[in-house]
Write a protein that holds these residues in place. Structure first.
Motif, short mmCIF file in Angstrom:
data_model
loop_
_atom_site.label_atom_id
_atom_site.label_comp_id
_atom_site.label_asym_id
_atom_site.label_seq_id
_atom_site.Cartn_x
_atom_site.Cartn_y
_atom_site.Cartn_z
N LYS A 175 -7.16 11.56 1.95
CA LYS A 175 -5.52 11.82 2.07
C LYS A 175 -4.99 12.50 0.57
O LYS A 175 -4.68 12.39 -0.63
N ASP A 176 -3.67 13.25 1.06
CA ASP A 176 -3.02 14.05 0.32
C ASP A 176 -1.88 13.73 -0.39
O ASP A 176 -1.27 14.51 -0.12
N TYR A 177 -2.35 13.07 -0.16
CA TYR A 177 -1.23 11.86 -1.70
C TYR A 177 -2.11 12.22 -2.87
O TYR A 177 -2.95 12.18 -3.23
N LEU A 178 -0.52 12.23 -4.14
CA LEU A 178 -0.93 11.41 -5.10
C LEU A 178 -2.27 10.17 -5.53
O LEU A 178 -2.19 9.23 -5.39
N PHE A 179 -3.33 11.05 -6.43
CA PHE A 179 -4.64 10.28 -6.57
C PHE A 179 -5.33 9.08 -5.02
O PHE A 179 -5.10 8.38 -4.63
N GLY A 180 -4.90 10.24 -4.24
CA GLY A 180 -5.06 9.99 -3.21
C GLY A 180 -3.74 8.62 -2.46
O GLY A 180 -5.06 7.80 -1.05
N GLY A 181 -3.28 8.26 -2.74
CA GLY A 181 -2.23 7.04 -2.20
C GLY A 181 -2.93 5.66 -3.05
O GLY A 181 -1.83 4.52 -2.47
N LYS A 182 -3.53 6.02 -3.87
CA LYS A 182 -4.25 4.06 -4.94
C LYS A 182 -3.29 4.22 -5.84
O LYS A 182 -2.55 5.28 -6.43
N VAL A 183 -2.62 3.18 -5.75
CA VAL A 183 -1.80 2.98 -6.55
C VAL A 183 -1.98 3.55 -8.13
O VAL A 183 -2.86 1.78 -8.50
N VAL A 184 -1.34 4.14 -8.91
CA VAL A 184 -2.63 4.30 -10.79
C VAL A 184 -1.35 3.82 -11.56
O VAL A 184 -0.30 4.70 -10.91
N VAL A 185 -1.40 3.13 -12.47
CA VAL A 185 -1.04 2.97 -13.48
C VAL A 185 -0.99 3.72 -14.29
O VAL A 185 -2.30 3.28 -14.60
N LEU A 186 -0.38 4.41 -14.78
CA LEU A 186 -0.99 4.90 -16.16
C LEU A 186 0.06 4.86 -16.95
O LEU A 186 1.10 4.69 -17.42
N GLY A 187 -0.53 4.46 -18.61
CA GLY A 187 0.41 4.46 -19.69
C GLY A 187 0.10 4.37 -21.47
O GLY A 187 -0.90 5.52 -21.07
N GLY A 188 0.80 4.80 -21.60
CA GLY A 188 0.89 4.84 -23.04
C GLY A 188 1.76 5.35 -24.12
O GLY A 188 3.00 5.20 -23.97
N ASP A 189 1.65 5.63 -25.40
CA ASP A 189 3.08 6.32 -26.32
C ASP A 189 2.26 7.32 -26.52
O ASP A 189 2.02 7.43 -27.93
N PHE A 190 2.90 8.89 -26.11
CA PHE A 190 3.24 9.55 -26.29
C PHE A 190 3.41 9.95 -27.90
O PHE A 190 3.19 10.90 -28.56
N ARG A 191 4.16 9.08 -28.74
CA ARG A 191 4.61 9.45 -30.34
C ARG A 191 3.39 8.33 -31.08
O ARG A 191 3.41 8.68 -32.25
N GLU B 181 0.33 -1.17 0.02
CA GLU B 181 0.10 -0.34 0.01
C GLU B 181 0.85 1.47 0.12
O GLU B 181 0.62 2.45 0.96
N LYS B 182 1.93 1.15 -0.84
CA LYS B 182 2.62 2.62 -0.97
C LYS B 182 1.72 3.65 -2.06
O LYS B 182 1.69 3.02 -2.63
N PRO B 183 1.88 4.34 -1.73
CA PRO B 183 0.82 5.64 -2.32
C PRO B 183 2.32 6.21 -3.39
O PRO B 183 2.67 7.27 -3.68
N MET B 184 2.08 5.42 -4.67
CA MET B 184 3.41 5.56 -5.52
C MET B 184 2.12 5.30 -7.28
O MET B 184 0.97 4.29 -7.55
N SER C 295 -8.42 15.74 -17.23
CA SER C 295 -8.90 15.03 -16.96
C SER C 295 -8.23 13.85 -15.71
O SER C 295 -9.23 13.34 -14.74
N ILE C 296 -6.79 13.76 -15.64
CA ILE C 296 -6.27 13.30 -14.97
C ILE C 296 -5.50 13.42 -13.76
O ILE C 296 -6.26 13.27 -12.28
N GLU C 297 -6.14 15.14 -13.88
CA GLU C 297 -5.30 15.82 -12.65
C GLU C 297 -6.95 15.75 -12.10
O GLU C 297 -7.06 15.72 -9.93
N ALA C 298 -8.61 16.29 -12.52
CA ALA C 298 -9.66 15.78 -11.88
C ALA C 298 -9.46 14.15 -10.83
O ALA C 298 -10.26 14.34 -9.66
N LEU C 299 -9.08 13.57 -11.87
CA LEU C 299 -9.16 12.15 -11.10
C LEU C 299 -8.55 12.08 -9.84
O LEU C 299 -8.31 11.67 -8.98
N ASP C 300 -7.52 12.63 -9.83
CA ASP C 300 -6.50 13.98 -8.19
C ASP C 300 -7.45 13.58 -7.54
O ASP C 300 -6.82 13.66 -6.52
#
Ligand SMILES: Nc1ncnc2c1ncn2[C@@H]1O[C@H](COP(=O)(O)OP(=O)(O)OP(=O)(O)O)[C@@H](O)[C@H]1O
Length: 780
Positions: A218-234, A125-128, A204-209
């Motif tokens: 909880k005042d952690y990024l995404f409330g301390g939930k482990v959120v995996v974002l992914g994609g390809d900016f290319r 449960e690491k807030p990462m 929209s990602i900021e709103a999720l946060d």
């Protein structure tokens, strides 16, 4: 308008010191909830609850609470809690793919490093939060799928989301982020994988946060939930209509303050193009912007990847010849054609290539033209060309050219692959349940159906009042249809009849086409026949059961204050006049509860029913002599029957059974087979020309003995007290003794006509009776 009214109402409460807020609420309630009340299938109370929830949020945004104004006692918190619980339960019930689970052992080195890192954060449960960066084909989705499977296998909640419906459909139980985060996230929600986050607007990602911080407090990024974002900016950046390149870059995640706080994992090994490293490296160089460019910013494509031009052919003709050198071969082997494709960034080029390829394809050409009409006939001439030129997704073009064996893009989807919000699909489904029209609390008629596809996935459908007339003869039970682009709604928990959060709303204009195939062609559809004696095992089951039973006797329909009711005596394993094909909710005890989609088929053409039919035929004389069952008392049932003329005379049914003969096997089975008689209260009947009918089983009585000879049929019933709890729970006023009075009356009738040797039906709880006299077996 009601929204503004609600804001005004809250402003008045907060700033104007209203003397009696509750009175004010009650006075204007109808106007305040007008929009909710208009929602389909929403009862008055449900609309009120929605209104109170809306007021609660509005007041909270003003720093006040419902309780400050004495309105809190009108809000039923329990409904909310149940929904929350259900959402969580649904997440926990997701079937985990064995392959995804096994794939966690097949991850490549880069994937494994990311996998272990993320799993460690989930476990401890690491807030990462993480970003998985990798060009197309490097196995990002492969990694999310493994993560989701492993976390879910630990009975933890892992949410799969994506920015677009198409991207969501790639992940198991994936939903769009928009739809997903309407659901509450409790402490058990550990991981959220968000595919194609590179395409999402950073806002929209900021709103999720912000939302998650708020929900978890909880005042952690995404409330301390482990959120995996992914994609390809290319690949594709967020789409800003009419925006410049800078606007698109500015809207992307890299410009958010969140970006620097994400732990990045980069995947480089292209798993998709392993066989062609030169091509995958070339793609990577372009994506990374390191491929050398000329002064105009152009790159050169290596000559090995380019078809050398020949003067006598256009480049597109050459490309077609290269990709599909022998079209005549494909007319007999369509599979090999699907191994090649020409990709184009523009639809008009696609149309041009398709037209050319179809014209070259061997075989006779069939041309189909659409008929386009304007609502106002006077405008027809004006708009006809325009209408022919429009090609909306999901509809064929104005001019459709077909040739035998010529492949066409199919938008045929299996039910599990249809994603809400993604149009342009067709599903081939069979109607397996079709209820009678019911009256919603808002006085609107609706009708429920259940469809199944060839994989056995189910979805329920609803038709509303105005469309029933059009669809009356369209969707027939056990017929197969191709249905396209039906509106997909979330199904309110109270209206769910199967395990599926979504339902189709079918309108007169929904494209529905019957498929001319044999009945029951969808082989995945399996009956779940259950002997009546085993019904108790299914009392908590959400999945339905099917039953075959015979109606022995039907009491006269009686009108109560609220509805028509009727007593019906049925047996199973004896004979069959009626097949219930129903997915029934079984409440406590042994009451069969019908739902909007419950279906009864008379005289079914099914092998399972044959033995029962023959038995009925042999014994029809004895059955007809059974004493009448008279209704003694009825509970309160909401009226569902529009008018009396719709009541069918069930007691005409024995005449249906006419041609079958009794087999030895059936005779042997029947000798000991009758175990239960069920006292049915049928609270709504179909019109005589209808194919279905709804019942509610009222009393469930073991048949302890059957005595039969050529002249007589004796059924010995034993009363059971198992119903007591159920009836109390339903809030009905009956006691077990009154439930059985119908049988008792029948017994008395039987006694009165004993001289004529008709059936004896005995009620063990009736005064002065002793069931043991006739008891041969007790199935309870
Ligand atoms: N470790 C692995 N072992 C075997 N196959 C793999 C592995 N990783 C990925 N693949 C396969 O490689 C192909 C591409 O993977 P995937 O679709 O996950 O890539 P992606 O990075 O999500 O691509 P895109 O950005 O185009 O969506 C898939 O067929 C996938 O099954």
């Amino acid at each position: 308008m009601p929204i503004s009214l609600r804001q005004l109402f809250c402003t008045i409460l907060v700033h104007c010191n209203a003397m009696n807020p509750k009175q004010l609420f009650l006075k204007f309630e109808d106007s305040l909830k007008e929009d909710f009340a208009k929602r389909e299938l929403m009862s008055d109370n449900e609309a009120r609850q929605c209104l109170l929830q809306a007021l609660k949020s509005e007041l909270e945004s003003m720093g006040r609470k419902l309780s400050d104004f004495g309105l809190h006692d009108l809000l039923h918190v329990s409904t909310e809690t149940t929904t929350v619980y259900k959402e969580i339960q649904d997440e926990k019930n997701i079937r985990i793919s064995e392959i995804d689970l096994q794939n966690s052992a097949n991850l490549n080195k880069e994937q494994l490093i990311a996998f272990n890192d993320i799993l460690e954060a989930v476990t401890f449960e690491k807030p990462m939060s993480f970003f998985i960066d990798g060009p197309g084909g490097t196995g990002k989705t492969f990694l999310y799928r493994s993560l989701l499977a492993v976390v879910r296998s630990q009975n933890l909640i892992a949410l799969a989301t994506a920015t677009s419906g198409v991207a969501a459909s790639i992940l198991p139980n994936g939903r769009t982020a928009h739809s997903r985060f309407k659901i509450p996230i409790d402490g058990e929600g550990r991981l959220s994988c968000n595919d194609e986050a590179s395409m999402a607007k950073r806002q929209s990602i900021e709103a999720l946060d912000i939302l998650l911080r708020d929900l978890t407090e909880k005042d952690y990024l995404f409330g301390g939930k482990v959120v995996v974002l992914g994609g390809d900016f290319r690949q594709v950046l967020p789409v800003i209509p009419k925006g410049t390149k800078d606007d698109c870059i500015d809207a992307s995640l890299v410009r958010s303050s969140i970006w620097s706080t994400l732990k990045k994992h980069t995947l480089k090994e292209n798993m998709r193009a392993k066989q062609d490293p030169a091509f995958s490296n070339f793609l990577l160089r372009i994506g990374n912007g390191i491929e050398p460019q000329n002064s105009k910013g152009e790159i050169s494509i290596p000559s090995s990847m380019v078809i050398q031009p020949v003067p006598e052919k256009t480049p597109i003709q050459q490309l077609m010849d290269f990709a599909f050198p022998d079209l005549s071969r494909y007319s007999t082997d369509a599979i090999s054609m699907t191994n090649s494709a020409i990709l184009s960034p523009r639809n008009d080029t696609v149309d041009e290539i398709n037209e050319e390829l179809i014209s070259k394809f061997p075989g006779e050409q069939h041309e189909y033209l659409s008929i386009d009409q304007t609502d106002n006939k006077a405008h027809q001439g004006l708009y006809i060309d325009f209408m022919h030129s429009v090609a909306p997704p999901g509809l064929p073009p104005h001019r459709l050219i077909l040739k035998e064996n010529c492949p066409m893009t199919s938008n045929m989807k299996m039910l599990k692959d249809i994603v809400p919000g993604v149009p342009n699909w067709t599903a081939e489904v069979m109607v397996i349940e079709k209820g009678l029209p019911r009256l919603a609390k808002n006085k609107r008629l609706y009708q429920k159906l259940v469809f199944i596809d060839s994989e056995g996935s189910k979805i329920q459908g609803t038709i509303f009042q105005q469309d029933m007339r059009f669809l009356k003869n369209t969707l027939k039970i056990y017929h197969t249809y191709r249905i396209s682009n039906a509106i997909i709604n979330d199904t309110p928990a109270q209206h769910q009849v199967i395990d599926n959060d979504h339902e189709w709303v079918l309108y007169a204009r929904t494209p529905i086409e019957e498929v001319a195939v044999k009945e029951l062609s969808i082989t995945a559809f399996k009956y779940n026949f259950v002997p009546l004696a085993d019904l108790t095992k299914y009392t908590k089951s959400r999945e339905g059961i099917d039953a075959i039973f015979a109606v022995l006797k039907v009491g006269a329909p009686k009108k109560t204050k609220e509805t028509w009711v009727q007593n019906i005596l049925i047996i199973d394993q004896g004979s069959n006049f009626i097949l219930i094909v129903t997915t029934t909710n079984l409440a406590a005890g042994v009451k069969l509860q019908t739902r909007g989609s419950t279906t009864f088929i008379f005289d079914p053409v099914l092998p399972e029913a044959n033995a029962l039919k023959t038995w009925c035929m042999i014994h029809s004389a004895a059955i007809n002599k059974l004493p009448a069952i008279e209704l003694q008392q009825v509970g309160l049932i909401k009226s569902l029957i529009p008018c009396r003329s719709q009541i069918i005379k069930i007691n005409r049914l024995p005449t249906i059974v006419s041609t079958a003969t009794l087999s030895e096997a059936a005779r042997g089975k029947l000798g000991k087979g009758i175990e239960y008689a069920v006292h049915l209260r049928a609270y709504k009947y179909a019109p005589t020309d209808s194919e279905f009918c709804l019942f509610s089983i009222d009393t469930f009585v073991p048949v302890t003995k059957i005595i039969e000879d050529t002249q007589e049929l004796h059924l010995v019933l034993q009363a059971t007290t198992a119903q007591k709890n159920h009836y109390n729970k339903e809030g009905e006023t009956k006691s077990p003794a009154t439930q059985l009075r119908a049988s008792y009356t029948a017994a008395q009738d039987a006694v009165a006509t004993k001289a004529s040797k008709t059936a004896i039906i005995e009620d063990a709880t009736a005064p002065g009776k002793n069931s043991n006299n006739h008891h041969t077996s007790n199935n309870q």
